[in-house]
Design a protein around this motif. Structure first.
Motif, PDB file in Angstrom:
ATOM      1  N   GLY A 160       0.826  -1.201   0.000  1.00  0.00           N
ATOM      2  CA  GLY A 160       0.000   0.000   0.000  1.00  0.00           C
ATOM      3  C   GLY A 160       0.858   1.247   0.000  1.00  0.00           C
ATOM      4  O   GLY A 160       2.066   1.196  -0.252  1.00  0.00           O
ATOM      5  N   PRO A 161       0.258   2.385   0.319  1.00  0.00           N
ATOM      6  CA  PRO A 161       0.946   3.664   0.179  1.00  0.00           C
ATOM      7  C   PRO A 161       2.128   3.866   1.121  1.00  0.00           C
ATOM      8  O   PRO A 161       2.934   4.766   0.896  1.00  0.00           O
ATOM      9  N   PHE A 162       2.256   3.046   2.134  1.00  0.00           N
ATOM     10  CA  PHE A 162       3.373   3.215   3.069  1.00  0.00           C
ATOM     11  C   PHE A 162       4.508   2.234   2.789  1.00  0.00           C
ATOM     12  O   PHE A 162       5.485   2.185   3.529  1.00  0.00           O
ATOM     13  N   ILE A 163       4.387   1.479   1.724  1.00  0.00           N
ATOM     14  CA  ILE A 163       5.424   0.544   1.282  1.00  0.00           C
ATOM     15  C   ILE A 163       6.198   1.217   0.155  1.00  0.00           C
ATOM     16  O   ILE A 163       5.613   1.837  -0.729  1.00  0.00           O
ATOM     17  N   THR A 164       7.515   1.084   0.185  1.00  0.00           N
ATOM     18  CA  THR A 164       8.351   1.690  -0.859  1.00  0.00           C
ATOM     19  C   THR A 164       8.785   0.629  -1.865  1.00  0.00           C
ATOM     20  O   THR A 164       8.747  -0.578  -1.565  1.00  0.00           O
ATOM     21  N   PRO A 165       9.226   1.050  -3.045  1.00  0.00           N
ATOM     22  CA  PRO A 165       9.788   0.084  -3.993  1.00  0.00           C
ATOM     23  C   PRO A 165      10.962  -0.695  -3.380  1.00  0.00           C
ATOM     24  O   PRO A 165      11.123  -1.891  -3.657  1.00  0.00           O
ATOM     25  N   ASP A 166      11.757  -0.053  -2.534  1.00  0.00           N
ATOM     26  CA  ASP A 166      12.849  -0.765  -1.853  1.00  0.00           C
ATOM     27  C   ASP A 166      12.302  -1.858  -0.934  1.00  0.00           C
ATOM     28  O   ASP A 166      12.903  -2.931  -0.821  1.00  0.00           O
ATOM     29  N   ASP A 167      11.180  -1.597  -0.259  1.00  0.00           N
ATOM     30  CA  ASP A 167      10.546  -2.613   0.575  1.00  0.00           C
ATOM     31  C   ASP A 167      10.136  -3.821  -0.266  1.00  0.00           C
ATOM     32  O   ASP A 167      10.319  -4.973   0.145  1.00  0.00           O
ATOM     33  N   VAL A 168       9.581  -3.566  -1.435  1.00  0.00           N
ATOM     34  CA  VAL A 168       9.152  -4.646  -2.326  1.00  0.00           C
ATOM     35  C   VAL A 168      10.363  -5.462  -2.767  1.00  0.00           C
ATOM     36  O   VAL A 168      10.333  -6.702  -2.737  1.00  0.00           O
ATOM     37  N   GLU A 169      11.428  -4.795  -3.155  1.00  0.00           N
ATOM     38  CA  GLU A 169      12.625  -5.518  -3.588  1.00  0.00           C
ATOM     39  C   GLU A 169      13.236  -6.315  -2.441  1.00  0.00           C
ATOM     40  O   GLU A 169      13.734  -7.424  -2.643  1.00  0.00           O
ATOM     41  N   ARG A 170      13.180  -5.779  -1.231  1.00  0.00           N
ATOM     42  CA  ARG A 170      13.672  -6.508  -0.063  1.00  0.00           C
ATOM     43  C   ARG A 170      12.822  -7.748   0.186  1.00  0.00           C
ATOM     44  O   ARG A 170      13.350  -8.807   0.528  1.00  0.00           O
ATOM     45  N   ALA A 171      11.524  -7.635  -0.019  1.00  0.00           N
ATOM     46  CA  ALA A 171      10.639  -8.795   0.136  1.00  0.00           C
ATOM     47  C   ALA A 171      10.985  -9.874  -0.890  1.00  0.00           C
ATOM     48  O   ALA A 171      11.050 -11.062  -0.553  1.00  0.00           O
ATOM     49  N   VAL A 172      11.235  -9.470  -2.118  1.00  0.00           N
ATOM     50  CA  VAL A 172      11.601 -10.442  -3.151  1.00  0.00           C
ATOM     51  C   VAL A 172      12.941 -11.088  -2.822  1.00  0.00           C
ATOM     52  O   VAL A 172      13.112 -12.306  -2.994  1.00  0.00           O
ATOM     53  N   ASP A 173      13.891 -10.313  -2.341  1.00  0.00           N
ATOM     54  CA  ASP A 173      15.180 -10.888  -1.935  1.00  0.00           C
ATOM     55  C   ASP A 173      14.980 -11.936  -0.838  1.00  0.00           C
ATOM     56  O   ASP A 173      15.608 -13.001  -0.870  1.00  0.00           O
ATOM     57  N   ALA A 174      14.108 -11.650   0.114  1.00  0.00           N
ATOM     58  CA  ALA A 174      13.830 -12.603   1.194  1.00  0.00           C
ATOM     59  C   ALA A 174      13.160 -13.852   0.646  1.00  0.00           C
ATOM     60  O   ALA A 174      13.527 -14.978   1.022  1.00  0.00           O
ATOM     61  N   ILE A 175      12.200 -13.685  -0.235  1.00  0.00           N
ATOM     62  CA  ILE A 175      11.526 -14.835  -0.846  1.00  0.00           C
ATOM     63  C   ILE A 175      12.528 -15.681  -1.609  1.00  0.00           C
ATOM     64  O   ILE A 175      12.535 -16.909  -1.497  1.00  0.00           O
ATOM     65  N   ALA A 176      13.388 -15.033  -2.383  1.00  0.00           N
ATOM     66  CA  ALA A 176      14.396 -15.767  -3.154  1.00  0.00           C
ATOM     67  C   ALA A 176      15.342 -16.534  -2.231  1.00  0.00           C
ATOM     68  O   ALA A 176      15.677 -17.694  -2.497  1.00  0.00           O
ATOM     69  N   THR A 177      15.754 -15.912  -1.140  1.00  0.00           N
ATOM     70  CA  THR A 177      16.629 -16.592  -0.179  1.00  0.00           C
ATOM     71  C   THR A 177      15.960 -17.825   0.385  1.00  0.00           C
ATOM     72  O   THR A 177      16.565 -18.904   0.443  1.00  0.00           O
ATOM     73  N   LEU A 178      14.712 -17.699   0.791  1.00  0.00           N
ATOM     74  CA  LEU A 178      13.995 -18.847   1.351  1.00  0.00           C
ATOM     75  C   LEU A 178      13.787 -19.934   0.304  1.00  0.00           C
ATOM     76  O   LEU A 178      13.915 -21.127   0.610  1.00  0.00           O
ATOM     77  N   CYS A 179      13.482 -19.539  -0.932  1.00  0.00           N
ATOM     78  CA  CYS A 179      13.340 -20.524  -2.015  1.00  0.00           C
ATOM     79  C   CYS A 179      14.643 -21.296  -2.221  1.00  0.00           C
ATOM     80  O   CYS A 179      14.642 -22.533  -2.334  1.00  0.00           O
ATOM     81  N   GLN A 180      15.742 -20.577  -2.277  1.00  0.00           N
ATOM     82  CA  GLN A 180      17.032 -21.207  -2.522  1.00  0.00           C
ATOM     83  C   GLN A 180      17.436 -22.111  -1.351  1.00  0.00           C
ATOM     84  O   GLN A 180      17.967 -23.216  -1.573  1.00  0.00           O
ATOM     85  N   GLN A 181      17.149 -21.679  -0.121  1.00  0.00           N
ATOM     86  CA  GLN A 181      17.448 -22.521   1.039  1.00  0.00           C
ATOM     87  C   GLN A 181      16.648 -23.807   1.008  1.00  0.00           C
ATOM     88  O   GLN A 181      17.198 -24.891   1.240  1.00  0.00           O
ATOM     89  N   ARG A 182      15.360 -23.722   0.732  1.00  0.00           N
ATOM     90  CA  ARG A 182      14.515 -24.916   0.701  1.00  0.00           C
ATOM     91  C   ARG A 182      14.900 -25.822  -0.469  1.00  0.00           C
ATOM     92  O   ARG A 182      14.906 -27.037  -0.340  1.00  0.00           O
ATOM     93  N   HIS A 183      15.224 -25.220  -1.606  1.00  0.00           N
ATOM     94  CA  HIS A 183      15.628 -26.002  -2.751  1.00  0.00           C
ATOM     95  C   HIS A 183      16.919 -26.766  -2.464  1.00  0.00           C
ATOM     96  O   HIS A 183      17.033 -27.956  -2.769  1.00  0.00           O
ATOM     97  N   ALA A 184      17.885 -26.101  -1.838  1.00  0.00           N
ATOM     98  CA  ALA A 184      19.165 -26.743  -1.499  1.00  0.00           C
ATOM     99  C   ALA A 184      18.943 -27.852  -0.473  1.00  0.00           C
ATOM    100  O   ALA A 184      19.578 -28.909  -0.562  1.00  0.00           O
ATOM    101  N   ALA A 185      18.060 -27.626   0.483  1.00  0.00           N
ATOM    102  CA  ALA A 185      17.795 -28.628   1.522  1.00  0.00           C
ATOM    103  C   ALA A 185      17.116 -29.864   0.952  1.00  0.00           C
ATOM    104  O   ALA A 185      17.296 -30.971   1.469  1.00  0.00           O
TER     105      ALA A 185
END
Length: 124
Positions: A97-122
């Protein structure tokens, strides 16, 4: 700031999320809903292979990355029946929403990618 400006800002956040997800390495990520900005609002429902319960994914995003999400059926059990997640406990939902920044969105994607890669490796 006006409805038109809010709508434009939401569109920009949707574009940021979709572009970042496309560029990220996210093995095992399931994104529900439109994969283009048409007919898409700034709410993203996801699941990641290896997280059998959406609450576990929400907890990992919060405790490991400081990202708050909502997990479950989101008061929409019929929608979850339609997308096939009702018997799985639903999805993990990110809302921008209006209080979320594009940097917040990119940080969320980075976190999702990290978790995906961790689970995939495991699971490899």
């Amino acid at each position: 700031i006006g409805l038109a400006n809010l709508y434009g800002y939401e569109r920009a956040l949707v574009d940021t999320m979709l572009r970042a997800l496309e560029a990220a390495e996210t093995p095992g990520l399931h994104l529900y809903g439109p994969t283009t900005r048409e007919n898409r609002c700034a709410v993203f429902s996801i699941r990641i292979d290896g997280y059998d319960n959406p609450a576990d994914l929400s907890a990992a995003l919060e405790h490991e990355h400081g990202i708050l999400t909502r997990s479950g059926l989101h008061c929409a059990p019929g929608a979850h029946q339609t997308i096939g997640t009702a018997t799985l406990g639903g999805t993990t939902r990110l809302s921008f929403g209006p209080f979320i920044t594009p940097d917040d969105v990119e940080r969320a994607v980075d976190a999702i990618a990290t978790l995906c890669q961790q689970r995939h490796a495991a699971n490899a």
